[in-house]
Structure formats: structure tokens, C-alpha cells
Design a protein around this motif. Sequence first.
Motif, PDB file in Angstrom:
ATOM      1  N   ALA A  25      -4.184  -3.836   4.581  1.00 41.85           N
ATOM      2  CA  ALA A  25      -3.263  -2.409   5.573  1.00 41.85           C
ATOM      3  C   ALA A  25      -2.658  -1.347   5.327  1.00 41.85           C
ATOM      4  N   LEU A  26      -1.623  -1.422   4.346  1.00 42.99           N
ATOM      5  CA  LEU A  26      -2.266  -0.066   3.884  1.00 42.99           C
ATOM      6  C   LEU A  26      -2.508   1.019   3.767  1.00 42.99           C
ATOM      7  N   VAL A  27      -3.508   0.591   2.804  1.00 44.60           N
ATOM      8  CA  VAL A  27      -4.521   1.650   2.588  1.00 44.60           C
ATOM      9  C   VAL A  27      -6.032   2.492   3.667  1.00 44.60           C
ATOM     10  N   GLN A  28      -5.704   0.981   4.952  1.00 46.86           N
ATOM     11  CA  GLN A  28      -6.103   1.986   6.102  1.00 46.86           C
ATOM     12  C   GLN A  28      -5.323   2.517   6.884  1.00 46.86           C
ATOM     13  N   GLY A  29      -3.865   1.903   6.030  1.00 42.81           N
ATOM     14  CA  GLY A  29      -2.879   2.870   7.386  1.00 42.81           C
ATOM     15  C   GLY A  29      -3.279   4.170   6.448  1.00 42.81           C
ATOM     16  N   ILE A  30      -3.153   3.932   5.620  1.00 42.78           N
ATOM     17  CA  ILE A  30      -3.113   6.353   4.998  1.00 42.78           C
ATOM     18  C   ILE A  30      -3.889   6.522   5.687  1.00 42.78           C
ATOM     19  N   LEU A  37       2.046  17.185   6.354  1.00 43.93           N
ATOM     20  CA  LEU A  37       0.630  16.617   5.892  1.00 43.93           C
ATOM     21  C   LEU A  37       0.500  16.129   4.656  1.00 43.93           C
ATOM     22  N   VAL A  38       0.867  17.959   3.706  1.00 41.73           N
ATOM     23  CA  VAL A  38       0.382  17.911   2.253  1.00 41.73           C
ATOM     24  C   VAL A  38       1.176  16.876   1.250  1.00 41.73           C
ATOM     25  N   THR A  39       3.082  15.923   2.332  1.00 49.61           N
ATOM     26  CA  THR A  39       3.140  15.214   1.266  1.00 49.61           C
ATOM     27  C   THR A  39       3.866  13.972   1.686  1.00 49.61           C
ATOM     28  N   THR A  40       2.023  13.522   2.489  1.00 46.49           N
ATOM     29  CA  THR A  40       1.615  12.381   2.960  1.00 46.49           C
ATOM     30  C   THR A  40       0.083  12.468   2.365  1.00 46.49           C
ATOM     31  N   VAL A  41      -0.246  13.155   1.729  1.00 46.87           N
ATOM     32  CA  VAL A  41      -1.466  13.558   1.279  1.00 46.87           C
ATOM     33  C   VAL A  41      -1.242  13.103   0.160  1.00 46.87           C
ATOM     34  N   ILE A  42       0.032  13.492  -0.628  1.00 51.69           N
ATOM     35  CA  ILE A  42       0.288  13.556  -2.676  1.00 51.69           C
ATOM     36  C   ILE A  42       0.558  12.462  -2.102  1.00 51.69           C
ATOM     37  N   MET A  43       1.061  11.235  -1.096  1.00 49.54           N
ATOM     38  CA  MET A  43       1.936  10.425  -1.553  1.00 49.54           C
ATOM     39  C   MET A  43       0.410   9.533  -1.109  1.00 49.54           C
ATOM     40  N   GLY A  44       0.089   9.300  -0.455  1.00 49.70           N
ATOM     41  CA  GLY A  44      -1.679   8.415  -0.613  1.00 49.70           C
ATOM     42  C   GLY A  44      -2.189   8.590  -2.390  1.00 49.70           C
ATOM     43  N   TYR A  45      -2.550   9.733  -2.344  1.00 46.04           N
ATOM     44  CA  TYR A  45      -3.257   9.766  -3.790  1.00 46.04           C
ATOM     45  C   TYR A  45      -1.601   9.368  -4.881  1.00 46.04           C
ATOM     46  N   ARG A  46      -0.220   9.269  -4.881  1.00 44.30           N
ATOM     47  CA  ARG A  46      -0.264   8.168  -5.673  1.00 44.30           C
ATOM     48  C   ARG A  46      -0.538   6.998  -5.775  1.00 44.30           C
ATOM     49  N   ALA A  49      11.539  13.438   2.097  1.00 43.70           N
ATOM     50  CA  ALA A  49       9.939  13.192   3.436  1.00 43.70           C
ATOM     51  C   ALA A  49       8.935  12.493   3.022  1.00 43.70           C
ATOM     52  N   GLU A  50       8.749  12.035   1.286  1.00 40.46           N
ATOM     53  CA  GLU A  50       7.999  11.066   1.075  1.00 40.46           C
ATOM     54  C   GLU A  50       8.315   9.756   1.746  1.00 40.46           C
ATOM     55  N   ALA A  51       9.499   9.439   1.259  1.00 39.58           N
ATOM     56  CA  ALA A  51      10.701   8.287   1.176  1.00 39.58           C
ATOM     57  C   ALA A  51       9.725   8.191   2.974  1.00 39.58           C
ATOM     58  N   LEU A  52      10.719   9.608   4.541  1.00 39.73           N
ATOM     59  CA  LEU A  52       9.368   9.208   5.785  1.00 39.73           C
ATOM     60  C   LEU A  52       7.725   8.733   5.839  1.00 39.73           C
ATOM     61  N   ALA A  53       7.418   9.708   4.818  1.00 34.62           N
ATOM     62  CA  ALA A  53       6.489   9.283   5.380  1.00 34.62           C
ATOM     63  C   ALA A  53       5.763   7.670   5.204  1.00 34.62           C
ATOM     64  N   LEU A  54       6.197   6.638   4.092  1.00 32.54           N
ATOM     65  CA  LEU A  54       5.938   5.766   3.711  1.00 32.54           C
ATOM     66  C   LEU A  54       6.840   4.764   4.595  1.00 32.54           C
ATOM     67  N   HIS A  55       8.125   4.922   4.980  1.00 32.88           N
ATOM     68  CA  HIS A  55       8.276   4.192   6.198  1.00 32.88           C
ATOM     69  C   HIS A  55       7.245   4.354   7.513  1.00 32.88           C
ATOM     70  N   LEU A  56       6.677   5.563   7.494  1.00 34.97           N
ATOM     71  CA  LEU A  56       4.989   5.816   8.801  1.00 34.97           C
ATOM     72  C   LEU A  56       4.444   4.672   8.502  1.00 34.97           C
ATOM     73  N   LEU A  57       4.418   4.702   7.366  1.00 43.08           N
ATOM     74  CA  LEU A  57       2.846   4.108   6.948  1.00 43.08           C
ATOM     75  C   LEU A  57       3.326   2.872   6.860  1.00 43.08           C
ATOM     76  N   LYS A  58       4.098   2.424   6.520  1.00 47.97           N
ATOM     77  CA  LYS A  58       4.668   1.003   6.860  1.00 47.97           C
ATOM     78  C   LYS A  58       4.250   0.361   8.232  1.00 47.97           C
ATOM     79  N   ASN A  59       4.558   1.118   9.344  1.00 44.94           N
ATOM     80  CA  ASN A  59       4.497   1.071  10.496  1.00 44.94           C
ATOM     81  C   ASN A  59       3.250   1.020  10.987  1.00 44.94           C
ATOM     82  N   GLU A  60       2.239   1.763  10.276  1.00 44.80           N
ATOM     83  CA  GLU A  60       0.946   1.610  10.412  1.00 44.80           C
ATOM     84  C   GLU A  60       0.437   0.613   9.796  1.00 44.80           C
ATOM     85  N   ALA A  61       0.648  -0.435   9.365  1.00 44.29           N
ATOM     86  CA  ALA A  61      -0.020  -0.626   8.221  1.00 44.29           C
ATOM     87  C   ALA A  61       0.425  -2.126   9.350  1.00 44.29           C
ATOM     88  N   ALA A  62       1.494  -2.693   9.987  1.00 41.53           N
ATOM     89  CA  ALA A  62       1.698  -3.276  10.626  1.00 41.53           C
ATOM     90  C   ALA A  62       0.861  -3.159  11.864  1.00 41.53           C
TER      91      ALA A  62
END
Length: 353
Positions: free
Chosen positions: A181-186, A236-245, A258-271
Motif C-alpha cells: 500500500a505504501l508503494v502504491q501510495g507513493i 514534489l522534489v522532496t517526495t520523489v527523493i523520499m520515494g526513491y530512498r 519536509a521529508e517527514a511531512l511527505a511520509l506523513h501524507l504517504l501513510k494517509n495515502e497508504a491507508a
Amino acid sequence: MDYQLTADVTPAPGTPDLDPLQQHGVAALLDEQLDLLAGIEGPDGLEVEPLDHRVEVHGGGAVITWLLDAPALAFAEEAARHVLTELLTQTDLLSGWSVGRCEVIASDDDLEAALNNGPVVELTDDDLGEALTDEEIAELREGLLAAAPQLRGVGLEAFGHVADDPACAVSEEAARLVAGALVQGIEVLTDDLFTDVQDLEDAEASVADVDAVTVLNMLPQRYTDLYGPLFAKQFLVTTVIMGYRLAQPGWTQPLCTAEALALHLLKNEAAAQLEVAGLLDELPMKEIMAAFDEHVLVGVDHERLFDTPEGGDGEDDIDLLGTPGLDFDEWFLPRNAETVLHPYLAVEDDGIV
């Protein structure tokens, strides 16, 4: 009147399940073709206007969620089926694909929450049963499991699974489902951020003045007037870097706030992905997310940004917390001296304030 329509499109019978790369390609192709539709001619020449859409691809095909403005429900369904059939026929790379279910299945309120990536809609078992068949839900779950290996940054222990503990509350399958779900959320989060960037650039305004954004409006509300086009591109750049990592072995702590905030949003999308597959109530999400935070969100206090201090009124209250990186001007700064972030994150002056 606006209608939420859900359509299933599937490859020819006997086609092997789509691998992750093929799924990504199909999603991009369908999204591109749907973006080109300015209007749909319905029965008797009545106009049906596409307002927004979402494409979710799994191993056995794709589910298209479509917001249409039509005179009546029947017009929306008939016009959508016709145009999707034509779209598949005229797209060489989707030769042999066909339209299955194509119907309105939810209220406008449900659609608005889903397309805007707002709070996860609480669906009852009856709602889920009406929206997807058991076979479709099984396909979605298989898609999540197939996507899970792409999350190489963390192992299953990051979701609370202990391989040698038979009494562990988090099974291997549960951990893999959330990883998928996290992968699809990214993918969804990144795609939606591209749209937010375009919407803000077109409006030459901030999130506070633009209703169309789907991701950035879920960031701390105290700063909406500062989320302009440049900020959107940097996030967006931060989120792409986070997804790559997350897709590379050896995750380290968030590089910046900002990367921590992107992870926060990613958790919501995975849910949201898990909710669509009917899994959210079946999995021990409290234990899973607590373990994920402990492994992935190390040493950051970003959740304080979502709070409104009692008696406070905005940005100045955050300065009083004394936590490095929480001030808005520091969100894209490296969290330690050894970290070097993308040069674009150092660009200043959004031009909207």
C-alpha cells in the motif's frame, strides 16, 4: 449534476498478470488519455463533462474513478462506457482491453473525499460489498502483495512483524500488504503533486486561494498562504527523493522536516489504498503504524506542526517550541551537517507573498 463513476478495464482473457513496470505504464497511459478528454457526447447529443479522474492499476487490469457532470445518472454511465471503449480501441498499446463494470457506485461526498485525498472515508461492509466484488477485492490484495518487494528501504520488521514469534500480532502477510500500500501510495502521491504544482502555477496563487489542490491542503493548515508554486515544486522534489530512498536498501532518518511531512501524507495515502481493498479494518493498523513510525520517522517532531497551541494563532507559536527544523523556513534544510539535499530545495522567493 456531478456523478462518481467507477469503471473496470481489463486486458484480453488469458493475459498474464501485469508486472509492476507494466502497471505503471498502463496507469500513465490511461491517465494521459483521460486528461485529453475535454468533453463527452452522451445520448441524444447531450454533453457530459469530465471533471476529474483517478486510475488505480493492479495485476488484472485497472479501476478508473471518474467524476462526471451529466444531466442524469444513465447519461453518465452510457457516455462513459462508450468513450472508454473508443479510447481502448484507438490506443494500440491497450489492444484487446475491454470495459467491464461501468457504473455510479457512491455519493458525491464519498467522491470528493476520495479524489481530494482528504480524510479516509469510513465505509461500512455493505458499502464495500456494493463497490467491489470479492474477486475484485482479491485482485487488489494481490496487487498490494506484488508491489511490496519494491519497498526495499525497510524490512517487514518495520511494520511490527517478528518472524520467529508465532504470537506476533502482525502477520507476514499483513506487513506485506501495508508495504504494498505504501508503494502504491507513493505513485498516487507523486502523481497528485504534479497536478497541484500545475494548478498553483496556473492560478499564480497559494493553497489558501486555490480549491483544486489534492495533496498540499493536507499539510499543516497554519501555512496554507505560504504553499505557493515554488513550495509545491520543492515538496514534489522532496517526495520523489523520499520515494526513491524507500525503494533502496538501507533507510536512514528523514533528511529534512519536509521529508517527514511527505511520509506523513504517504501513510494517509497508504491507508486509502488499504480501505479500497477492504483491508483497513482487518489489519492491526495501530501496531503496524506504531512500528513504522519507530523505524522510519526517527528523531522528528513534525506532528507538532499539525497542532494549534492553546491560545496561539499561527506561525510564531512554532518558533517557541525550540525544535530545530519546525520553523517553516527550515523545512527543506538538512537535518544534519553530513546530509546534502537537492540544490533545488535551496531556491528561495516564491513570488506569491
